[in-house]
Design a protein around this motif. Structure first.
Motif, PDB file in Angstrom:
ATOM      1  N   SER A   1     -16.875   2.198  -6.646  1.00  0.00           N
ATOM      2  CA  SER A   1     -17.996   2.257  -7.589  1.00  0.00           C
ATOM      3  C   SER A   1     -18.180   3.631  -8.200  1.00  0.00           C
ATOM      4  CB  SER A   1     -19.300   1.826  -6.907  1.00  0.00           C
ATOM      5  OG  SER A   1     -19.652   2.715  -5.859  1.00  0.00           O
ATOM      6  N   VAL A   2     -17.697   4.676  -7.545  1.00  0.00           N
ATOM      7  CA  VAL A   2     -17.796   6.017  -8.122  1.00  0.00           C
ATOM      8  C   VAL A   2     -16.980   6.125  -9.398  1.00  0.00           C
ATOM      9  CG1 VAL A   2     -18.328   7.203  -5.962  1.00  0.00           C
ATOM     10  CG2 VAL A   2     -15.926   6.827  -6.610  1.00  0.00           C
ATOM     11  N   VAL A   3     -16.083   5.167  -9.627  1.00  0.00           N
ATOM     12  CA  VAL A   3     -15.273   5.138 -10.839  1.00  0.00           C
ATOM     13  C   VAL A   3     -15.670   3.972 -11.734  1.00  0.00           C
ATOM     14  CG1 VAL A   3     -12.934   4.900 -11.776  1.00  0.00           C
ATOM     15  CG2 VAL A   3     -13.330   6.276  -9.725  1.00  0.00           C
ATOM     16  N   THR A   4     -15.785   2.777 -11.153  1.00  0.00           N
ATOM     17  CA  THR A   4     -16.077   1.589 -11.943  1.00  0.00           C
ATOM     18  C   THR A   4     -16.843   0.584 -11.100  1.00  0.00           C
ATOM     19  OG1 THR A   4     -15.114  -0.180 -13.303  1.00  0.00           O
ATOM     20  CG2 THR A   4     -13.871   0.506 -11.363  1.00  0.00           C
ATOM     21  N   ASN A   5     -17.637  -0.246 -11.747  1.00  0.00           N
ATOM     22  CA  ASN A   5     -18.452  -1.211 -11.005  1.00  0.00           C
ATOM     23  C   ASN A   5     -17.791  -2.570 -10.859  1.00  0.00           C
ATOM     24  OD1 ASN A   5     -18.681  -2.059 -13.671  1.00  0.00           O
ATOM     25  ND2 ASN A   5     -20.805  -2.705 -13.451  1.00  0.00           N
ATOM     26  N   ALA A   6     -16.603  -2.767 -11.417  1.00  0.00           N
ATOM     27  CA  ALA A   6     -15.951  -4.072 -11.318  1.00  0.00           C
ATOM     28  C   ALA A   6     -14.469  -3.926 -11.601  1.00  0.00           C
ATOM     29  CB  ALA A   6     -16.581  -5.059 -12.305  1.00  0.00           C
ATOM     30  N   ARG A   7     -13.703  -4.886 -11.133  1.00  0.00           N
ATOM     31  CA  ARG A   7     -12.284  -4.915 -11.482  1.00  0.00           C
ATOM     32  C   ARG A   7     -12.138  -5.738 -12.758  1.00  0.00           C
ATOM     33  NH1 ARG A   7      -9.840  -8.852  -6.672  1.00  0.00           N
ATOM     34  NH2 ARG A   7     -10.714 -10.787  -7.492  1.00  0.00           N
ATOM     35  N   ILE A   8     -11.408  -5.224 -13.726  1.00  0.00           N
ATOM     36  CA  ILE A   8     -11.316  -5.881 -15.026  1.00  0.00           C
ATOM     37  C   ILE A   8      -9.895  -5.840 -15.561  1.00  0.00           C
ATOM     38  CG2 ILE A   8     -13.698  -5.388 -15.671  1.00  0.00           C
ATOM     39  CD1 ILE A   8     -12.620  -3.122 -17.440  1.00  0.00           C
ATOM     40  N   THR A   9      -9.588  -6.809 -16.417  1.00  0.00           N
ATOM     41  CA  THR A   9      -8.329  -6.803 -17.152  1.00  0.00           C
ATOM     42  C   THR A   9      -8.565  -6.410 -18.603  1.00  0.00           C
ATOM     43  OG1 THR A   9      -8.555  -9.117 -17.835  1.00  0.00           O
ATOM     44  CG2 THR A   9      -7.486  -8.690 -15.707  1.00  0.00           C
ATOM     45  N   GLY A  10      -9.821  -6.494 -19.054  1.00  0.00           N
ATOM     46  CA  GLY A  10     -10.141  -6.285 -20.459  1.00  0.00           C
ATOM     47  C   GLY A  10     -10.327  -7.581 -21.207  1.00  0.00           C
TER      48      GLY A  10
ATOM     49  N   ALA B   1       0.831  -1.195   0.000  1.00  0.00           N
ATOM     50  CA  ALA B   1       0.000   0.000   0.000  1.00  0.00           C
ATOM     51  C   ALA B   1       0.861   1.239   0.000  1.00  0.00           C
ATOM     52  CB  ALA B   1      -0.921  -0.017   1.219  1.00  0.00           C
ATOM     53  N   ALA B   2       1.991   1.167   0.668  1.00  0.00           N
ATOM     54  CA  ALA B   2       2.840   2.348   0.768  1.00  0.00           C
ATOM     55  C   ALA B   2       3.398   2.753  -0.578  1.00  0.00           C
ATOM     56  CB  ALA B   2       3.990   2.081   1.742  1.00  0.00           C
ATOM     57  N   SER B   3       3.799   1.760  -1.399  1.00  0.00           N
ATOM     58  CA  SER B   3       4.372   2.101  -2.698  1.00  0.00           C
ATOM     59  C   SER B   3       3.356   2.765  -3.594  1.00  0.00           C
ATOM     60  CB  SER B   3       4.917   0.843  -3.374  1.00  0.00           C
ATOM     61  OG  SER B   3       3.875  -0.028  -3.709  1.00  0.00           O
ATOM     62  N   THR B   4       2.069   2.438  -3.401  1.00  0.00           N
ATOM     63  CA  THR B   4       1.028   3.037  -4.221  1.00  0.00           C
ATOM     64  C   THR B   4       0.876   4.511  -3.919  1.00  0.00           C
ATOM     65  OG1 THR B   4      -0.113   0.953  -4.290  1.00  0.00           O
ATOM     66  CG2 THR B   4      -1.393   2.879  -4.855  1.00  0.00           C
ATOM     67  N   THR B   5       1.173   4.898  -2.686  1.00  0.00           N
ATOM     68  CA  THR B   5       1.066   6.309  -2.315  1.00  0.00           C
ATOM     69  C   THR B   5       1.932   7.163  -3.212  1.00  0.00           C
ATOM     70  OG1 THR B   5       0.794   5.614  -0.039  1.00  0.00           O
ATOM     71  CG2 THR B   5       1.295   7.935  -0.413  1.00  0.00           C
ATOM     72  N   GLU B   6       3.176   6.743  -3.385  1.00  0.00           N
ATOM     73  CA  GLU B   6       4.097   7.528  -4.208  1.00  0.00           C
ATOM     74  C   GLU B   6       3.654   7.521  -5.661  1.00  0.00           C
ATOM     75  OE1 GLU B   6       7.957   6.002  -3.545  1.00  0.00           O
ATOM     76  OE2 GLU B   6       7.896   6.290  -1.383  1.00  0.00           O
ATOM     77  N   SER B   7       3.175   6.358  -6.143  1.00  0.00           N
ATOM     78  CA  SER B   7       2.726   6.271  -7.539  1.00  0.00           C
ATOM     79  C   SER B   7       1.546   7.160  -7.792  1.00  0.00           C
ATOM     80  CB  SER B   7       2.363   4.828  -7.878  1.00  0.00           C
ATOM     81  OG  SER B   7       3.492   4.015  -7.804  1.00  0.00           O
ATOM     82  N   ALA B   8       0.596   7.140  -6.853  1.00  0.00           N
ATOM     83  CA  ALA B   8      -0.613   7.942  -7.040  1.00  0.00           C
ATOM     84  C   ALA B   8      -0.263   9.415  -7.093  1.00  0.00           C
ATOM     85  CB  ALA B   8      -1.607   7.659  -5.916  1.00  0.00           C
TER      86      ALA B   8
ATOM     87  N   SER C   1      -9.519   7.477  -9.875  1.00  0.00           N
ATOM     88  CA  SER C   1      -9.466   6.996 -11.258  1.00  0.00           C
ATOM     89  C   SER C   1      -8.080   6.535 -11.673  1.00  0.00           C
ATOM     90  CB  SER C   1      -9.937   8.098 -12.224  1.00  0.00           C
ATOM     91  OG  SER C   1     -11.255   8.486 -11.967  1.00  0.00           O
ATOM     92  N   GLN C   2      -7.043   6.834 -10.892  1.00  0.00           N
ATOM     93  CA  GLN C   2      -5.690   6.434 -11.261  1.00  0.00           C
ATOM     94  C   GLN C   2      -5.543   4.916 -11.163  1.00  0.00           C
ATOM     95  OE1 GLN C   2      -3.937   9.046 -12.515  1.00  0.00           O
ATOM     96  NE2 GLN C   2      -5.861  10.084 -11.967  1.00  0.00           N
ATOM     97  N   GLU C   3      -4.892   4.321 -12.135  1.00  0.00           N
ATOM     98  CA  GLU C   3      -4.831   2.864 -12.225  1.00  0.00           C
ATOM     99  C   GLU C   3      -4.216   2.229 -10.986  1.00  0.00           C
ATOM    100  OE1 GLU C   3      -3.091   1.360 -15.764  1.00  0.00           O
ATOM    101  OE2 GLU C   3      -4.431   2.455 -17.115  1.00  0.00           O
ATOM    102  N   ASP C   4      -3.164   2.841 -10.444  1.00  0.00           N
ATOM    103  CA  ASP C   4      -2.514   2.227  -9.291  1.00  0.00           C
ATOM    104  C   ASP C   4      -3.408   2.296  -8.054  1.00  0.00           C
ATOM    105  OD1 ASP C   4      -2.276   4.950  -9.205  1.00  0.00           O
ATOM    106  OD2 ASP C   4      -0.132   4.988  -8.805  1.00  0.00           O
ATOM    107  N   VAL C   5      -4.158   3.375  -7.906  1.00  0.00           N
ATOM    108  CA  VAL C   5      -5.079   3.492  -6.779  1.00  0.00           C
ATOM    109  C   VAL C   5      -6.186   2.449  -6.896  1.00  0.00           C
ATOM    110  CG1 VAL C   5      -6.751   5.001  -5.631  1.00  0.00           C
ATOM    111  CG2 VAL C   5      -4.578   5.946  -6.456  1.00  0.00           C
ATOM    112  N   LEU C   6      -6.781   2.358  -8.084  1.00  0.00           N
ATOM    113  CA  LEU C   6      -7.837   1.373  -8.295  1.00  0.00           C
ATOM    114  C   LEU C   6      -7.329  -0.049  -8.050  1.00  0.00           C
ATOM    115  CD1 LEU C   6      -9.841   2.478 -11.462  1.00  0.00           C
ATOM    116  CD2 LEU C   6     -10.718   2.212  -9.147  1.00  0.00           C
TER     117      LEU C   6
END
Length: 581
Positions: free
Chosen positions: A456-465, A35-42, A409-414
């Protein structure tokens, strides 16, 4: 056949669902080491460099310009309180929805960075309108108001709960979020009567709606001579009768009391192609269309099943938890639910029935609960959760809400919120795919559906595509029939892609004006429908037609006539979406 997520999103949203460019539409469940590494990325995430532009209903052009977004933010000079609603679903085994590791993580990684205090406000999932009404009367509406069903948001706008917003300003603060709405053709849904009120989350795989699956006793079917799950009503009735005659189950159809939103969806009983005016008047799933021919056909089928003994004669006093237990204990043929990496009732089923064999009801069967006349079904809206902003919030509070949506909305946060911590919430398999730990209950335990009610305010599911990967990663790893059932769900998805291409994925009519009579009569009609529906289910078949006509007239007189008249007026005034041609 395999499709990527959001295939044909813009074409479908624009052509299949809406035919009016100026319509302001409305309408009604990734790798990080720590979780800590995501802070810097975000914090270091860059805003999309491309410029997106779209004209809103008022004629103004909103755009997300290069250099806007997180790169332009500065912490608020004085602390701002951001109140964010989150569903309290009353689900056992999930942490406190307003205070857990992940709400604290959000505060540390978003709030502390921008001098914002993030407070989560619990909203009862099955009584949303009451909760928000109580908050409004107390003058304590949260900064954001969120819901999946557009009539509720439209009513809140009509009641003065919401403030209008400037989409240019929103695009400047939240370009990633805004550009995604543009890409998915959602901007036409953000206004009411020319005023902009909303922004929209993403609805993944919205046409195919594969995440809800009905599981049936394939071993019972095989015992009575079936090598496949029934796909027609005739086959279904035959199979149920044979199961009863063989003494396998007394009332295999089971059943539970009728409750809440979305009851008795009749899409598979509609005449196709639909009459557009009828679709606008009766097609909404928030208030059941008693008196419309598709509803009559559906209830006649329920009456037949009850009188044949297929339905549990005590269904009307059976709650959903009891029905679930009946399935687990061998007391009924089928049970449905959302798929996820942890499905305790399926785990319990196999523990209780180690020699049992399950299968999923094929997409070709249409609405599995009714076995209607076609495989038509209710598709999700081409947008996910709808986000409005409180009319009592300050400018800084609303800006903080916009910043929150952009940050989320940032990918690393999601990824961190949806998957958790590697080695704790998930592992990585030999193919590089994340695999959730279904029974994880440690320090980093996530909220309902992989923190779904936070993201959910951004997306309703986790997806890879990749639908096959997404389906596989969203199903329990340790079930006896895992691989077989995953293949069946993938086939269900592929079949629904084909059905959507044939026009079987029906999106509800969307209104660009509040239907005030819905708010006035919704609760009364919901109560009446439950009463009438039980009467019509249990009556003598010879009495069904006359009783149905009588109850339908009483339902109209109790307020439904005003609702369909108001919907018709909106349709004739050009304030609705249109059916695809």
């Amino acid at each position: 056949m395999k499709r990527k997520t959001l295939h044909r999103a813009i074409a479908v949203a624009s052509a299949a669902i809406m035919a009016m460019g100026t319509l302001a539409g409305c309408g009604s469940s990734n790798t990080t080491e720590s979780a800590a590494s995501t802070t810097e990325s975000a914090a270091a995430s860059e805003v999309a460099e491309s410029t997106a532009a779209e004209t809103d209903a008022s004629g103004e052009t909103a755009s997300a310009e290069a250099g806007a977004g997180m790169d332009s933010w500065e912490p608020f000079a004085e602390n701002v309180t951001l109140q964010v609603p989150v569903y309290d679903r009353g689900v056992e085994g999930v942490p406190d929805v307003v205070n857990n590791y992940w709400t604290q993580w959000i505060q540390e990684n978003f709030g502390d960075q921008w001098n914002v205090t993030v407070e989560f406000v619990p909203i009862t999932r099955n009584d949303v309108m009451t909760d928000y009404a109580l908050l409004a009367s107390a003058g304590t509406l949260p900064t954001m108001l969120t819901e999946f069903d557009y009539p509720k948001l439209a009513q809140w706008a009509n009641d003065g709960y919401l403030t209008t917003i400037d989409m240019n300003e929103f695009a400047s603060v939240a370009p990633t979020y805004y550009n995604r709405m543009v890409d998915q053709g959602q901007l036409d849904y953000t206004t009411i009567n020319g005023d902009t009120y909303f922004v929209m989350g993403e609805s993944t795989y919205y046409e195919t709606a594969y995440t809800w699956q009905t599981f049936v006793r394939m071993d019972w079917l095989e015992q009575v001579g079936y090598d496949h799950v029934p796909t027609t009503r005739e086959e279904y009735l035959d199979a149920m009768q044979k199961i009863m005659d063989a003494g396998i189950c007394e009332h295999p159809g089971g059943g539970s009391m009728l409750t809440g939103l979305g009851s008795d969806q009749n899409h598979s009983f509609r005449t196709l192609p639909q009459d557009e005016q009828e679709w606008a008047m009766y097609g909404d799933y928030n208030i059941v269309s008693l008196g419309w021919e598709p509803n009559k056909k559906l209830l006649k089928a329920k009456n037949e099943e009850y009188n044949l003994g297929i339905t549990n004669p005590e269904y009307y006093v059976t709650d959903t938890e009891t029905e679930k237990a009946n399935f687990v204990n061998g007391g009924q043929y089928a049970y449905g639910g959302y798929i996820s990496a942890s499905m305790d009732w399926l785990t319990s089923f196999y523990e209780q029935n180690p020699d049992a064999k399950l299968a999923v009801v094929p997409a070709a069967a249409g609405l599995a609960a009714s076995y209607g006349e076609t495989p038509a079904y209710r598709a999700n809206n081409p947008f996910g959760v709808i986000v409005g902003f409180s009319s009592s919030a300050s400018e800084d509070e609303i800006k903080a809400a916009w910043m929150y949506l952009e940050w989320m909305s940032q990918e690393d946060v999601l990824h961190t919120l949806q998957w958790g911590v590697e080695g704790e919430n998930y592992t990585v398999d030999e193919n590089g795919n994340e695999v959730s730990v279904g029974d994880y209950s440690g320090e980093y335990q996530q909220g309902y559906n992989y923190n779904g009610d936070y993201v959910s305010v951004v997306t309703n599911a986790r997806i890879t595509g990749d639908p096959e990967v997404d389906i596989s990663s969203s199903f329990p790893m340790d079930l006896p029939q895992r691989d077989e059932l995953v293949e069946q769900i993938i086939q269900f998805y592929n079949d629904r892609v084909e059905l959507a291409d044939q026009g079987m994925a029906i999106v509800d009519c969307q209104f660009s004006t509040a239907i005030e009579s819905e708010s006035e009569y919704r609760d009364t009609l919901s109560s009446l429908y439950t009463q009438y529906r039980d009467e019509l289910t249990m009556c003598d078949p010879d009495e069904f037609d006359s009783l149905y006509d009588q109850r339908a007239q009483e339902y109209l007189d109790a307020g439904y006539q005003e609702i369909i008249d108001e919907r018709l007026a909106a349709y004739e005034a050009g304030q609705t979406t249109r059916l695809a041609e």
